[in-house]
Design a protein around this motif. Structure first.
Motif, PDB file in Angstrom:
ATOM      1  N   LYS A 276       0.819  -1.218   0.000  1.00 41.47           N
ATOM      2  CA  LYS A 276       0.000   0.000   0.000  1.00 41.47           C
ATOM      3  C   LYS A 276       0.852   1.266   0.000  1.00 41.47           C
ATOM      4  O   LYS A 276       0.368   2.332  -0.385  1.00 41.47           O
ATOM      5  N   LEU A 277       2.102   1.188   0.428  1.00 38.34           N
ATOM      6  CA  LEU A 277       2.935   2.384   0.544  1.00 38.34           C
ATOM      7  C   LEU A 277       3.118   3.099  -0.791  1.00 38.34           C
ATOM      8  O   LEU A 277       3.328   4.313  -0.826  1.00 38.34           O
ATOM      9  N   TYR A 278       3.008   2.380  -1.889  1.00 42.25           N
ATOM     10  CA  TYR A 278       3.122   3.009  -3.208  1.00 42.25           C
ATOM     11  C   TYR A 278       2.093   4.133  -3.367  1.00 42.25           C
ATOM     12  O   TYR A 278       2.353   5.137  -4.001  1.00 42.25           O
ATOM     13  N   SER A 279       0.932   3.960  -2.764  1.00 36.95           N
ATOM     14  CA  SER A 279      -0.167   4.932  -2.887  1.00 36.95           C
ATOM     15  C   SER A 279      -0.234   5.888  -1.709  1.00 36.95           C
ATOM     16  O   SER A 279      -1.292   6.454  -1.433  1.00 36.95           O
TER      17      SER A 279
ATOM     18  N   ASN B  22      -3.125  -0.257  -9.021  1.00 40.69           N
ATOM     19  CA  ASN B  22      -1.883   0.527  -8.905  1.00 40.69           C
ATOM     20  C   ASN B  22      -0.669  -0.366  -9.136  1.00 40.69           C
ATOM     21  O   ASN B  22       0.288   0.029  -9.800  1.00 40.69           O
ATOM     22  N   LEU B  23      -0.713  -1.563  -8.571  1.00 38.50           N
ATOM     23  CA  LEU B  23       0.416  -2.469  -8.697  1.00 38.50           C
ATOM     24  C   LEU B  23       0.557  -3.020 -10.112  1.00 38.50           C
ATOM     25  O   LEU B  23       1.661  -3.306 -10.564  1.00 38.50           O
TER      26      LEU B  23
ATOM     27  N   PHE C 210       3.985  -2.937 -12.065  1.00 39.63           N
ATOM     28  CA  PHE C 210       4.598  -4.090 -12.722  1.00 39.63           C
ATOM     29  C   PHE C 210       4.889  -3.788 -14.191  1.00 39.63           C
ATOM     30  O   PHE C 210       5.893  -4.232 -14.730  1.00 39.63           O
ATOM     31  N   ARG C 211       4.003  -3.021 -14.796  1.00 37.71           N
ATOM     32  CA  ARG C 211       4.233  -2.626 -16.192  1.00 37.71           C
ATOM     33  C   ARG C 211       5.434  -1.692 -16.271  1.00 37.71           C
ATOM     34  O   ARG C 211       6.328  -1.877 -17.090  1.00 37.71           O
ATOM     35  N   MET C 212       5.455  -0.676 -15.410  1.00 38.86           N
ATOM     36  CA  MET C 212       6.528   0.319 -15.415  1.00 38.86           C
ATOM     37  C   MET C 212       7.887  -0.326 -15.105  1.00 38.86           C
ATOM     38  O   MET C 212       8.892   0.000 -15.727  1.00 38.86           O
ATOM     39  N   GLU C 213       7.886  -1.247 -14.149  1.00 43.38           N
ATOM     40  CA  GLU C 213       9.130  -1.880 -13.711  1.00 43.38           C
ATOM     41  C   GLU C 213       9.498  -3.112 -14.546  1.00 43.38           C
ATOM     42  O   GLU C 213      10.523  -3.741 -14.293  1.00 43.38           O
ATOM     43  N   LYS C 214       8.628  -3.457 -15.510  1.00 39.43           N
ATOM     44  CA  LYS C 214       8.857  -4.624 -16.378  1.00 39.43           C
ATOM     45  C   LYS C 214       9.153  -5.881 -15.553  1.00 39.43           C
ATOM     46  O   LYS C 214      10.147  -6.572 -15.778  1.00 39.43           O
TER      47      LYS C 214
ATOM     48  N   PHE D 234      -5.650  -9.878 -10.933  1.00 38.41           N
ATOM     49  CA  PHE D 234      -4.404  -9.127 -11.093  1.00 38.41           C
ATOM     50  C   PHE D 234      -3.800  -9.365 -12.480  1.00 38.41           C
ATOM     51  O   PHE D 234      -3.462  -8.425 -13.194  1.00 38.41           O
ATOM     52  N   PHE D 235      -3.687 -10.619 -12.866  1.00 39.56           N
ATOM     53  CA  PHE D 235      -3.081 -10.932 -14.154  1.00 39.56           C
ATOM     54  C   PHE D 235      -3.968 -10.491 -15.318  1.00 39.56           C
ATOM     55  O   PHE D 235      -3.460 -10.065 -16.358  1.00 39.56           O
ATOM     56  N   LYS D 236      -5.268 -10.574 -15.151  1.00 38.44           N
ATOM     57  CA  LYS D 236      -6.206 -10.122 -16.195  1.00 38.44           C
ATOM     58  C   LYS D 236      -6.075  -8.611 -16.377  1.00 38.44           C
ATOM     59  O   LYS D 236      -6.021  -8.119 -17.513  1.00 38.44           O
ATOM     60  N   MET D 237      -6.022  -7.862 -15.274  1.00 33.45           N
ATOM     61  CA  MET D 237      -5.832  -6.415 -15.360  1.00 33.45           C
ATOM     62  C   MET D 237      -4.506  -6.089 -16.034  1.00 33.45           C
ATOM     63  O   MET D 237      -4.432  -5.194 -16.874  1.00 33.45           O
TER      64      MET D 237
END
Length: 136
Positions: A47-50, A88-89, A93-97, A126-129
Motif C-alpha cells: 500500500k505504501l506506493y499509494s 496501482n500495482l 509491474f508494467r513500469m518496472e517490467k 491481477f493478471f487479467k488487469m
C-alpha cells in the motif's frame, strides 16, 4: 533496529522524513527485510506506493516488484489483503517490467497449490488487469 509500524508509514509526512537521511535509511532497510515480514505486513508495504504524500513512489514501486520476485506466493497472499491496490500495482509491474512472460508467471503461481480460492481469484484479477492494461 526498533520496530516500525508499517501501517503508520502510509500516513507519515515522507517529505519531512526525507530530511532525516538516517531515519529514512532505517525505514527502508526495515521495509526491505522481506523474509521477516508476515503476510499482513507485506500487504501494508504494498500500500505504501499509494501513500497520501505521493513521495518515494519509484522506491515503493521497486519494493513491490522485489517482494514479488522474492516470493510470488507471499506477494499474492499480501495482495489479497489489499485488493484495492491491485490496479496501482499492475501499473507498477508494467513500469518496472516485472514480467517477462505474464502467462508463464500466472501458471507458475497457480500451480503452486498454496493459494485459497479467494487468493486464486485475486491472482486471476491481477493478471487479467495486467494483460488488459499492457495490451493498450
Amino acid at each position: 533496529m526498533k520496530k516500525i509500524d508499517i501501517e503508520e508509514l502510509y500516513w507519515i509526512d515522507w517529505n519531512e522524513i526525507s530530511r532525516k537521511p538516517e531515519e529514512l535509511n532505517e525505514i527502508f532497510a526495515y521495509i526491505r527485510d522481506y523474509d521477516s515480514r508476515n503476510i499482513e505486513e507485506l500487504g501494508k508495504i504494498l500500500k505504501l506506493y499509494s501513500n497520501p504524500s505521493g513521495e518515494f513512489t519509484i522506491e515503493f514501486a521497486k519494493i513491490a516488484g522485489e517482494i514479488y520476485k522474492n516470493d510470488k506466493i507471499k506477494f499474492i497472499k499480501a495482495l489479497n489483503l489489499v485488493r484495492d491496490e491491485a490496479i496501482n500495482l499492475v501499473y507498477v509491474f508494467r513500469m518496472e517490467k516485472i514480467f517477462e512472460d505474464e502467462d508463464k508467471e500466472y501458471t507458475e503461481v497457480l500451480s503452486s497449490n498454496q493459494l485459497t480460492e479467494e487468493e486464486i481469484d485475486t491472482t486471476y484479477t491481477f493478471f487479467k488487469m495486467y494483460k488488459t492494461i499492457c495490451a493498450t
